[in-house]
Scaffold this motif. Structure first.
Motif, mmCIF file in Angstrom:
data_model
loop_
_atom_site.group_PDB
_atom_site.id
_atom_site.type_symbol
_atom_site.label_atom_id
_atom_site.label_comp_id
_atom_site.label_asym_id
_atom_site.label_seq_id
_atom_site.Cartn_x
_atom_site.Cartn_y
_atom_site.Cartn_z
ATOM 1 N N MET A 1 -103.723 -51.345 29.715
ATOM 2 C CA MET A 1 -103.777 -49.885 29.740
ATOM 3 C C MET A 1 -104.426 -49.390 28.429
ATOM 4 N N LYS A 2 -105.192 -48.288 28.543
ATOM 5 C CA LYS A 2 -105.793 -47.692 27.331
ATOM 6 C C LYS A 2 -104.793 -46.715 26.710
ATOM 7 N N ILE A 3 -104.447 -46.965 25.456
ATOM 8 C CA ILE A 3 -103.427 -46.129 24.807
ATOM 9 C C ILE A 3 -103.993 -45.533 23.520
ATOM 10 N N LEU A 4 -103.799 -44.237 23.361
ATOM 11 C CA LEU A 4 -104.167 -43.548 22.117
ATOM 12 C C LEU A 4 -102.868 -43.295 21.356
ATOM 13 N N ILE A 5 -102.787 -43.831 20.132
ATOM 14 C CA ILE A 5 -101.558 -43.667 19.340
ATOM 15 C C ILE A 5 -101.870 -42.861 18.085
ATOM 16 N N LEU B 1 -102.537 -43.299 28.392
ATOM 17 C CA LEU B 1 -101.271 -42.948 27.735
ATOM 18 C C LEU B 1 -101.576 -42.493 26.316
ATOM 19 N N VAL B 2 -101.018 -41.361 25.924
ATOM 20 C CA VAL B 2 -101.140 -40.865 24.544
ATOM 21 C C VAL B 2 -99.727 -40.830 23.962
ATOM 22 N N GLY C 1 -105.074 -35.710 32.392
ATOM 23 C CA GLY C 1 -104.209 -36.459 33.322
ATOM 24 C C GLY C 1 -103.515 -37.631 32.654
ATOM 25 N N ALA C 2 -103.711 -37.770 31.319
ATOM 26 C CA ALA C 2 -103.038 -38.876 30.619
ATOM 27 C C ALA C 2 -101.543 -38.586 30.512
ATOM 28 N N ARG C 3 -100.772 -39.632 30.498
ATOM 29 C CA ARG C 3 -99.329 -39.512 30.257
ATOM 30 C C ARG C 3 -99.139 -39.203 28.775
ATOM 31 N N PHE C 4 -98.208 -38.309 28.430
ATOM 32 C CA PHE C 4 -97.969 -37.995 27.018
ATOM 33 C C PHE C 4 -96.530 -38.307 26.652
ATOM 34 N N ILE C 5 -96.367 -39.130 25.610
ATOM 35 C CA ILE C 5 -95.027 -39.436 25.090
ATOM 36 C C ILE C 5 -94.981 -38.994 23.631
ATOM 37 N N HIS C 6 -93.993 -38.178 23.321
ATOM 38 C CA HIS C 6 -93.856 -37.600 21.982
ATOM 39 C C HIS C 6 -92.502 -38.007 21.388
ATOM 40 N N LEU C 7 -92.495 -38.332 20.099
ATOM 41 C CA LEU C 7 -91.229 -38.725 19.458
ATOM 42 C C LEU C 7 -90.564 -37.533 18.782
ATOM 43 N N SER C 8 -89.279 -37.415 19.022
ATOM 44 C CA SER C 8 -88.508 -36.356 18.370
ATOM 45 C C SER C 8 -87.315 -36.986 17.644
#
Ligand code: NAP
Length: 293
Positions: free
Chosen positions: A1-5, A54-55, A93-100
């Protein structure tokens, strides 16, 4: 999968990068200088240009007192840029996961906090992170927010666990706050959760932390040192002086007292989390392997 971090050089981001590469993912990891979160428009454009599926946003001003000294900058980096990422992901349309963080809570009452506890931060760091949660959810209803607490387990970015051990090994006097509690989260576990297939399609807020009862940094530091004694790294248990948060002069921002989070939703989704003691022991073992290598 292509992931942007974003934030791949940080305590969590560095471990995520390692785990994701080992799992065979294709990564794009813009540095602070390549993509500064003080410029939300540029950040949004970086996401729009990416072909990422995924971002993940691990970037933040995570030092609580730095946020207190510069609340506007904290707001832009910690809230406005994640809001731009969330919006841009909605377009691509990318999935976004954010840390809190558990610091979105006021921590007034002891005990494990359910995920629907009202956010009422007591400092500018917590305010910026609570605002991010709100903005991210407003801009992208499919986004997933992972609240983590007291991250340990990246030996290159020591937390209170690794610092206690390092200070003990140097024979320094040890202090730790005994009147503030939460739960540690091992960085490897955060990476595992982020990449977990069980979370596909899950949105909203999840609390990602070790299992167990709330503990202070004082108790956590003593656990780390006891383990170091048991594995023969320390000849005897050093004395740790219990401190009160209000007496720690370098703290400029108020700290919430009781922010340990209930992780039962994560467990219900089929993602196991270790106990707090196990997380601390593993962070000690990881640190010892790192300093020996
Ligand atoms: N550490 C904890 O105990 C803890 C607890 C609860 C929640 N969290 C949350 O977990 C996430 C990760 O925390 P962490 O401990 O890994 O943080 P960290 O070690 O401080 O790393 C922060 C990352 O953000 C980057 N960054 C900071 N300002 C930036 C900017 N203006 N533009 C671009 N990048 C920037 C940093 O890059 P440079 O180093 O190059 O500046 C670094 O890669 C954050 O959302 C934090 O709020 C952490």
């Amino acid at each position: 999968m292509k992931i942007l971090i974003f934030g791949a050089s940080g305590r969590v981001g560095e471990v995520l990068r390692e785990v994701a590469l080992a799992a065979g993912h294709e990564l794009s990891t813009p540095s602070h200088t390549e993509c500064d979160l003080e410029h939300p428009v540029t950040v949004g454009e970086r996401v729009l240009r990416s072909k990422a599926e995924l971002v993940v946003n691990c970037a933040a001003i995570s030092r609580v007192d730095e946020c207190e000294d510069n609340a506007l900058r904290a707001h832009i980096v910690n809230a406005m840029s994640p809001a731009a990422m969330a919006l841009a992901c909605r377009h691509t349309g990318a999935r976004f996961i954010h840390l809190s963080t558990d610091y979105v809570l006021d921590g007034r009452r002891p005990g494990l906090k359910p995920v629907d506890t009202r956010c009422k931060p007591v400092n500018f760091y917590g305010m910026s992170k609570a605002e991010a949660e709100f903005q991210v959810r407003e801009n992208n209803t499919d986004a997933l927010i992972l609240r983590v607490s007291w991250v340990c387990g990246n030996p290159r970015k020591p937390s209170f666990v690794e610092n206690a051990l390092a200070q003990a090994l140097r024979g320094e006097k040890l202090f730790a706050a005994a009147d503030q509690d939460s739960l540690p989260t091992h960085a490897q576990d955060i990476a595992r959760v982020i990449l977990s297939p069980q979370l596909e399609g899950v949105s909203g807020v999840l609390q990602v932390t070790s299992c167990g009862e709330p503990m202070s940094r004082y108790s956590g530091a003593k656990m780390a040192l006891e383990h170091a004694c048991n594995v023969g790294i320390l000849p005897e248990m050093p004395f740790v002086e219990a401190q009160r948060v209000c007496n720690i002069s370098r703290f400029r921002a108020p700290r919430p007292a009781h922010t340990a989070m209930d992780n039962s939703e994560l467990l219900r989704l089929g993602i196991p989390m270790p106990g707090a003691r196990e997380s601390i022991y593993r962070a000690v073992d990881d640190y010892l392997s790192f300093v020996r290598s």
